[in-house]
Every structure is written in structure tokens, then in C-alpha cells.
Design a protein around this motif. Structure first.
Motif, PDB file in Angstrom:
ATOM      1  N   ARG A 187      14.095  38.713 -34.411  1.00 56.44           N
ATOM      2  CA  ARG A 187      14.837  39.700 -33.635  1.00 56.44           C
ATOM      3  C   ARG A 187      13.910  40.592 -32.813  1.00 56.44           C
ATOM      4  O   ARG A 187      14.281  41.059 -31.739  1.00 56.44           O
ATOM      5  N   LEU A 188      12.721  40.817 -33.331  1.00 55.04           N
ATOM      6  CA  LEU A 188      11.764  41.669 -32.633  1.00 55.04           C
ATOM      7  C   LEU A 188      10.995  40.913 -31.558  1.00 55.04           C
ATOM      8  O   LEU A 188      10.232  41.507 -30.797  1.00 55.04           O
ATOM      9  N   GLY A 189      11.197  39.599 -31.509  1.00 53.47           N
ATOM     10  CA  GLY A 189      10.480  38.797 -30.535  1.00 53.47           C
ATOM     11  C   GLY A 189       9.080  38.447 -30.970  1.00 53.47           C
ATOM     12  O   GLY A 189       8.209  38.139 -30.144  1.00 53.47           O
ATOM     13  N   LEU A 190       8.833  38.464 -32.288  1.00 57.21           N
ATOM     14  CA  LEU A 190       7.513  38.174 -32.841  1.00 57.21           C
ATOM     15  C   LEU A 190       7.527  36.859 -33.611  1.00 57.21           C
ATOM     16  O   LEU A 190       8.581  36.421 -34.079  1.00 57.21           O
ATOM     17  N   PRO A 191       6.375  36.221 -33.787  1.00 52.61           N
ATOM     18  CA  PRO A 191       6.308  35.042 -34.652  1.00 52.61           C
ATOM     19  C   PRO A 191       6.359  35.467 -36.108  1.00 52.61           C
ATOM     20  O   PRO A 191       6.213  36.653 -36.424  1.00 52.61           O
ATOM     21  N   PRO A 223       4.929  46.126 -31.032  1.00 49.69           N
ATOM     22  CA  PRO A 223       3.644  45.407 -31.021  1.00 49.69           C
ATOM     23  C   PRO A 223       3.436  44.477 -32.210  1.00 49.69           C
ATOM     24  O   PRO A 223       2.869  43.399 -32.061  1.00 49.69           O
ATOM     25  N   ALA A 224       3.890  44.908 -33.400  1.00 50.62           N
ATOM     26  CA  ALA A 224       3.589  44.120 -34.598  1.00 50.62           C
ATOM     27  C   ALA A 224       4.547  44.476 -35.728  1.00 50.62           C
ATOM     28  O   ALA A 224       5.247  45.496 -35.684  1.00 50.62           O
ATOM     29  N   LEU A 225       4.568  43.607 -36.737  1.00 49.56           N
ATOM     30  CA  LEU A 225       5.379  43.804 -37.935  1.00 49.56           C
ATOM     31  C   LEU A 225       4.475  43.688 -39.149  1.00 49.56           C
ATOM     32  O   LEU A 225       3.785  42.682 -39.330  1.00 49.56           O
ATOM     33  N   PHE A 226       4.484  44.722 -39.987  1.00 46.77           N
ATOM     34  CA  PHE A 226       3.682  44.728 -41.209  1.00 46.77           C
ATOM     35  C   PHE A 226       4.622  44.821 -42.407  1.00 46.77           C
ATOM     36  O   PHE A 226       5.529  45.646 -42.425  1.00 46.77           O
ATOM     37  N   VAL A 227       4.386  43.959 -43.392  1.00 43.69           N
ATOM     38  CA  VAL A 227       5.306  43.823 -44.524  1.00 43.69           C
ATOM     39  C   VAL A 227       4.604  44.145 -45.832  1.00 43.69           C
ATOM     40  O   VAL A 227       3.526  43.615 -46.125  1.00 43.69           O
TER      41      VAL A 227
END
Length: 224
Positions: free
Chosen positions: A117-121, A62-66
Motif C-alpha cells: 500500500r505504501l508503494g514499497l517492496p 521513504p521506508a518501512l521499519f518493523v
């Protein structure tokens, strides 16, 4: 070196470094037609790298948090009073926009490739977005150059968002999700998302260099 090893190495390099045309906005990376062709049921690269990598039709998570320091800062320090800034060339000269974005790199940073790679912007920096759910729902980057696990690490460079402060920002984000989309949806989002943490190098760097944080006196070698 064995030629078979060299061949495998080159295959790996091309697999993680797909070609892309210049973009107006980094966030267009996944949806921009010059990079991906979404007109078919099997979207793929329009460049010669299509044989190496085909992005998914939907994001893998669903999302990427850095969370982190300059290794993954995508523009946080542009909004702070600090000498640790990457808002001018040659930073960004090889980025998709060919302009500095606050990334401490001439091009993309590791989490940009991970997002791809995750398909996220590319996820926006916490301080660089308006705080709307639409901007944060696919992920947020809290990283700040100079930050460390030790609160005072990087303090001689000026302002930065420490690890503890970044965690507070994550908590604020989650609370906003709860208010907007509810407990269950937030739990599902957070539990299935990727949290990328890259921090700690400044704690070692500032321990061995003379600086105003005075970590040499506060933290003895046997405790570091």
C-alpha cells in the motif's frame, strides 16, 4: 445481516487483498511487471483488481521499519537456534513464491500488505540482508518470533531477538545511515518513515503457561 453491510464487507476485503501472480523474489512485488505496469504515467494492476487499487508512481513514505514478534517476523528466526521456525511447508504455500520464507503464515503477513500500500517492496529481515545501505534504505524488518516486551518471554523455545535487542538493531541501522548518507538525510528519512510495532502477545502467553522464563514468579498478576 443487512445485505448492504455484506456488500461493504466484500468491497473492503477485495480492497485489502489484491490478486498477484507468483514472484521469484518477494522484493519484486512493487517493481515486477507481472504485478504492476510501470510503462505508463499511471501505473495500475494488470489484473482485474485494477479498479480497486492503483499503486502510487512513487512510495508514499521513504521506508518501512518493523519491530515485533511472530505476527510480523519475515525470516529472522531462520538464522537463530530456535524451535520457533517457519522454514518448511505448509508455511508459505500460498505466498508469492509458494515456498516457506520464515513468515509464520501460509501467505503474506500484515506488513507485506502495508508495504504494498505504501508503494514499497517487502522489507528484508535484519539478519537476512548484508547490511548495505541499498538493502536497508527502503526499510528493515527486525521482528523475531517468540519475542516479547519482557526479555525472557519465549526463552524456552530457544534464541530470539527481544524488543530491547531489536531497538538496539534499529539504533545500529540509523548509525549506519548517518555514516553513509549524513545527519540531515538520515533525519529526513527516519522522521518521514513508518515504524510498525506488533509485540506483547508472548508476554501474556508465557505468563499463563509453565515455562523456563518463570515470569509467574518474577511478575506478580497485579504488576502484569
Amino acid at each position: 445481516m443487512d445485505f448492504s453491510v455484506i456488500k461493504i464487507l466484500f468491497i473492503f476485503i477485495f480492497a485489502i487483498y489484491p490478486q498477484a501472480n507468483s514472484l521469484i523474489y518477494p522484493q519484486d512485488l512493487v517493481t515486477h511487471n507481472s504485478i504492476f505496469d510501470f510503462s505508463s504515467s499511471s501505473p495500475s494492476f494488470t489484473s482485474s483488481s485494477s479498479s480497486v487499487f492503483r499503486p502510487p508512481t512513487a512510495p508514499l513514505v521513504p521506508a518501512l521499519f518493523v519491530i515485533g514478534d511472530s505476527s510480523v517476523d519475515c525470516g529472522t528466526n531462520n538464522f537463530l537456534g530456535t524451535f520457533a521456525r517457519a522454514d518448511r511447508l505448509p508455511y508459505g504455500r500460498d505466498f508469492d513464491t509458494h515456498q516457506p520464507t520464515g513468515r509464520f503464515c501460509n501467505g503474506r503477513i500484515p506488513v507485506d500488505y502495508l508495504a504494498l500500500r505504501l508503494g514499497l517492496p517487502f522489507v528484508p529481515s535484519y539478519l537476512g540482508q548484508a547490511g548495505s545501505i541499498e538493502e536497508m534504505i527502503l526499510g528493515v524488518n527486525y521482528a523475531s518470533a517468540g519475542a516479547g516486551i519482557i526479555f525472557s518471554s519465549g526463552s524456552e523455545l530457544g534464541q530470539h531477538i527481544s524488543l530491547a535487542q531489536q531497538i538496539e538493531q534499529v539504533t545500529d541501522t540509523i548509525q549506519e545511515f548517518i555514516v553513509t548518507i549524513g545527519d540531515d538525510a538520515t533525519t529526513n528519512l527516519i522522521s518521514n518513515s513508518v515504524f510498525y510495532i506488533s509485540i506483547g502477545s508472548n508476554d501474556y502467553i508465557h505468563y499463563y503457561l509453565l515455562n523456563v522464563s518463570n515470569v509467574q514468579s518474577v511478575y506478580l498478576p497485579r504488576k502484569v
